[in-house]
Design an enzyme around this catalytic site. Structure first.
Site, PDB file in Angstrom:
ATOM      1  NE  ARG A 190      -2.352  -1.484   3.218  1.00  0.00           N
ATOM      2  CZ  ARG A 190      -2.746  -1.231   4.456  1.00  0.00           C
ATOM      3  NH1 ARG A 190      -3.869  -0.569   4.664  1.00  0.00           N
ATOM      4  NH2 ARG A 190      -2.020  -1.628   5.473  1.00  0.00           N
ATOM      5  CG  ASN A 236      -4.681  -4.482   2.872  1.00  0.00           C
ATOM      6  OD1 ASN A 236      -4.083  -4.322   1.814  1.00  0.00           O
ATOM      7  ND2 ASN A 236      -4.065  -4.693   4.011  1.00  0.00           N
TER       8      ASN A 236
END
Ligand code: ZN
Ligand code: ZN
Ligand code: FE
Length: 760
Positions: free
Chosen positions: A20, A38
């Site tokens: 990320r 996520n």
């Protein structure tokens, strides 16, 4: 400018690997707005910006993804722009983003290796890392994964490091362990002649000591290792005395792949694992037979490549291309990871120096060991690089704790649909290992905010793991029906079912050394029909006596006499077999007496024990230094053969008598042991084929799951896999967890989940 928007759905290994922050950085680089988040099996990204920039971004996602990530699927769809003003990392819907942020330790990346050669603040700096590499699980104390929740907490970043840490365009943006020579941890050399603190002097001293055959305890990421020059027999033998390890092979760290190729045969798959970011020890075929003291009597080498900047620095500068590389512990006890314990090695055990540092190891981890079979990896020991990567399941296992078995222990906690296996613990018979086990359950539970409501354990009434399961159940007031005992071999097979997402009945073949059977005897050659709820035991090897019980595992000659007696009668001790020359006749006769009078005898059908017996009869191993020594050596000397011995199926049990008789007759006829080993391997392979086909004929089942320590044997597994496949079966084996008892917790969890669900 017209804006476009894309929705990108990515699955694969993209959580807990800095994915990320990587997406965030790249979105910023291309001036895109949107968000990343996520989800259960991966990551969702939304981007908005010009078409050209969006395309560039997607290309670079695939190309520059973090080294530890693996994109298995990337689906891109057009979306309506919402005119988002910024790019954000959004919290995940299920709230699990903190948990998936805990990554395994990652081998140092190439860019960081460049930095230690070029970047002034990091010249030969062993703690160099970035978002793509470095320690993770080994230094984390709590979540969320932030510097303050790691053992880097006490090191205050210098201005330069802080700049990197806060600059979104920098490779070290939010790299929690970021540091440099000015602000980070430091090594210290301690030997009987004093302490050295200067980094360069530490190294110079290390190189010269290694060159003269010294043994050094070295602090790496997961704990201490003992190292010495692999080509120095004297040093290696001294190391054997320190570790109380007489002949069991050590792993070797090679300077690089070229050096490794001089001494071993490797194929593409093995190379892939050797160079992977997990960087395990990989078992390879010995080519040079050069390191005779390191792997005496074996034809394989456990090889590993450098995985920390420190290893690279040592291997590049020490002029020693191959180093013995082994966990710092003494026989049976756990890996040492505390500085004061390492210093005891120096004071009491005869190790020559300790190279330690001032950053604590929070979660100690041994090196992982992998063997590559024809159809994929066979994990022998699952620890550094793999823990705590979850096994992603098809069912929810929230709050289930599976404690595993007592040997090669690893336990497992359930979070959502993720089974998080602990690192390899060791054998719980050792008091310190048992402490490590109980401490680790506490640590990992705290780390993952885990509270068990269901506990699974082995049926063995004397297992320490089972005993501890009951204690935990009491602490958490878990009702009796939620404490679930799972039969050992059922758990082995269920671990395969869990890994492969199979939710139907299969033919299970569980072959191992020891597992508690429901009839109170020792099982270990089970042919069963089973799913995740129940099993039906169909066939197994006929029971044979283990004279002295557990002692027969350490002294396989006892088994050889027991089976020889069974096959040839009372005058077996008068036989002229080579192994019998090492065992006094009186001792052999005592075994026979004990069997006749049923004194101190347990009964086993463990396939591993049959390997032990053959290894003893053929004079390979009469006293075993470790469980599985005989089988491993038998596999090592095996020569391909067309012949096999018959193991007939009589009344649901395969009788080993003909096999034993034929083996002994072959020996007496002067057939080489390598040929006998080949025939023996074929016999086991045949037995499995017969058992599986019988069950298939009766039931019509087509899926076969193989598990248990015997399937670490490459010859057995490759051949059975290939032959069953050719017969039209779908064959499944463990690939993410060990097939030995190190994977059993996963199976316990899978069974407990299904049983508990059925209670509702
Ligand atoms: Zn790096
Ligand atoms: Zn710094
Ligand atoms: Fe087992």
């Amino acid at each position: 400018m017209k804006k476009t928007a894309r929705h990108i759905h990515i699955t694969g290994l993209v959580q807990g690997v800095g994915f990320r922050p990587f997406v965030y950085r790249h979105a910023k680089r291309y001036g895109l707005s949107g968000w990343v988040r996520n989800h259960a099996a991966g990551v969702d990204v939304v981007i908005e910006g010009s078409t050209r920039r969006c395309n560039q971004f997607i290309r670079s996602l695939k190309k520059d993804a973090p080294i530890a990530s693996l994109i298995s699927m990337l689906v891109e769809t057009k979306a309506e722009p919402e005119n988002l003003s910024d790019f954000q990392i959004r919290p995940s819907i299920n709230g699990y983003e903190q948990i998936t942020d805990i990554s395994p330790d990652i081998a140092v990346c190439n860019e960081c290796l460049m930095d230690i050669k070029q970047q002034h603040r990091r010249l030969s700096y062993p703690f160099t890392n970035c978002t793509h590499c470095g320690p993770r699980f080994s230094i984390i104390t709590n979540i969320p994964y932030d510097r303050s929740a790691t053992s880097m907490k006490k090191f205050i970043m210098c201005e330069e490091c802080m700049k990197e840490y806060t600059n979104v365009h920098d490779r070290r943006f939010h790299a929690q362990p970021v540091s440099c020579i000015h602000c980070g941890p430091a090594y210290k050399w301690i030997s009987k002649s004093g302490t050295i603190e200067s980094r360069q002097e530490c190294f110079t001293r290390l190189y010269s000591e290694l060159k003269t055959g010294k043994i050094i305890a070295l602090k790496s990421t997961g704990g201490f290792q003992l190292i010495c020059d692999a080509s120095n027999p004297e040093a290696v033998n001294r190391l054997r005395r320190i570790k109380q390890r007489h002949s069991r092979p050590f792993a070797i760290m090679f300077k690089n792949i070229e050096e490794l190729k001089k001494h071993t045969y490797i194929n593409r798959e093995q190379k892939k694992y050797l160079q992977s970011w997990q960087r395990p020890v990989v078992i390879l075929k010995d080519k040079s037979s050069y390191f005779t003291e390191v792997n005496p009597g074996y034809t394989t080498i456990g090889a590993i490549l450098p995985y920390t900047p420190l290893h690279h620095i040592i291997m590049e500068n020490s002029d020693i291309p191959a180093m013995v590389f082994t966990s710092a512990n003494v026989k049976g006890s756990p890996l040492i990871f505390e500085n004061d314990r390492a210093l005891e090695l120096l004071k009491q055990k005869g190790c020559d120096a300790v190279l330690l540092h001032n950053r604590a190891v929070i979660n100690s981890q041994d090196d992982s060991i992998v063997k590559i079979h024809d159809h994929g990896p066979c994990i022998i020991r699952r620890a550094r690089g793999f823990t705590p990567s979850p096994v992603v399941l098809k069912f929810e296992v929230e709050n289930i704790l599976a404690v595993g078995a007592d040997f090669k222990n690893s336990f497992c906690i359930g979070k959502d649909r993720r089974a998080i296996m602990s690192q390899y613990m060791g054998n719980l018979e050792d008091y310190e290992v048992l402490q490590r086990f109980t401490n680790s359950i506490n640590k990992i539970s705290k780390l993952f905010k885990f509270k068990p409501t269901i506990i699974a354990h082995d049926l063995h009434p004397d297992y320490h793991s089972s005993g501890h399961a009951l204690k935990i159940a009491e602490q958490h007031a878990i009702p009796e029906e939620r404490i679930i005992g799972v039969q050992h071999h059922h758990a082995h097979i269920a671990s395969v079912l869990a890994e492969h997402g199979i939710n139907e009945a299969v033919i299970g073949v569980a072959f191992d050394g020891t597992g508690y059977g429901e009839d109170g005897r020792i099982w270990g050659s089970e042919f069963m029909i089973c799913d995740r709820i129940q099993y039906q035991r169909k066939y197994h090897l006929d029971y044979f006596p283990l004279p002295g019980g557990d002692k027969a595992v350490k002294e396989p000659w006892r088994l050889a006499v027991a089976l020889g007696y069974r096959a040839f009668g009372k005058n077996f001790p008068d036989f002229p077999l080579e192994f019998q020359k090492h065992i006094p006749k009186e001792k052999q006769k005592n075994i026979i007496k004990a069997i006749d009078n049923n004194v101190n005898i347990s009964w086993s059908c463990g396939a591993g024990r049959l390997f032990d017996a053959i290894a003893a009869i053929t004079n390979i191993t009469h006293y075993a230094e470790f469980e599985g020594e005989g089988p491993l050596k038998l596999e090592n000397i095996h020569k391909t053969s067309e012949d096999y011995y018959h193991i007939p199926l009589q009344n649901n049990a395969f009788s080993p008598d003909i096999l034993i008789r034929a083996t002994i007759n072959d020996l007496l006829a002067g057939i080489p042991v390598s040929e006998i080993s080949g025939r023996f391997h074929n016999s086991i392979i045949n037995m499995v084929l017969v058992g599986v086909n019988r069950i298939a004929m009766e039931t019509g089942l087509n899926k076969v799951a193989l598990s248990g320590g015997v399937f670490q044997n490459k010859i057995i597994t490759n051949s059975i896999y290939q032959k069953l496949y050719a017969q039209g079966f779908q064959v499944y084996v463990n690939q993410q967890v060990p097939c030995n008892d190190g994977g059993i917790a996963l199976g316990q969890m899978a069974v407990a989940q299904q049983l508990a669900q059925n209670q509702i």
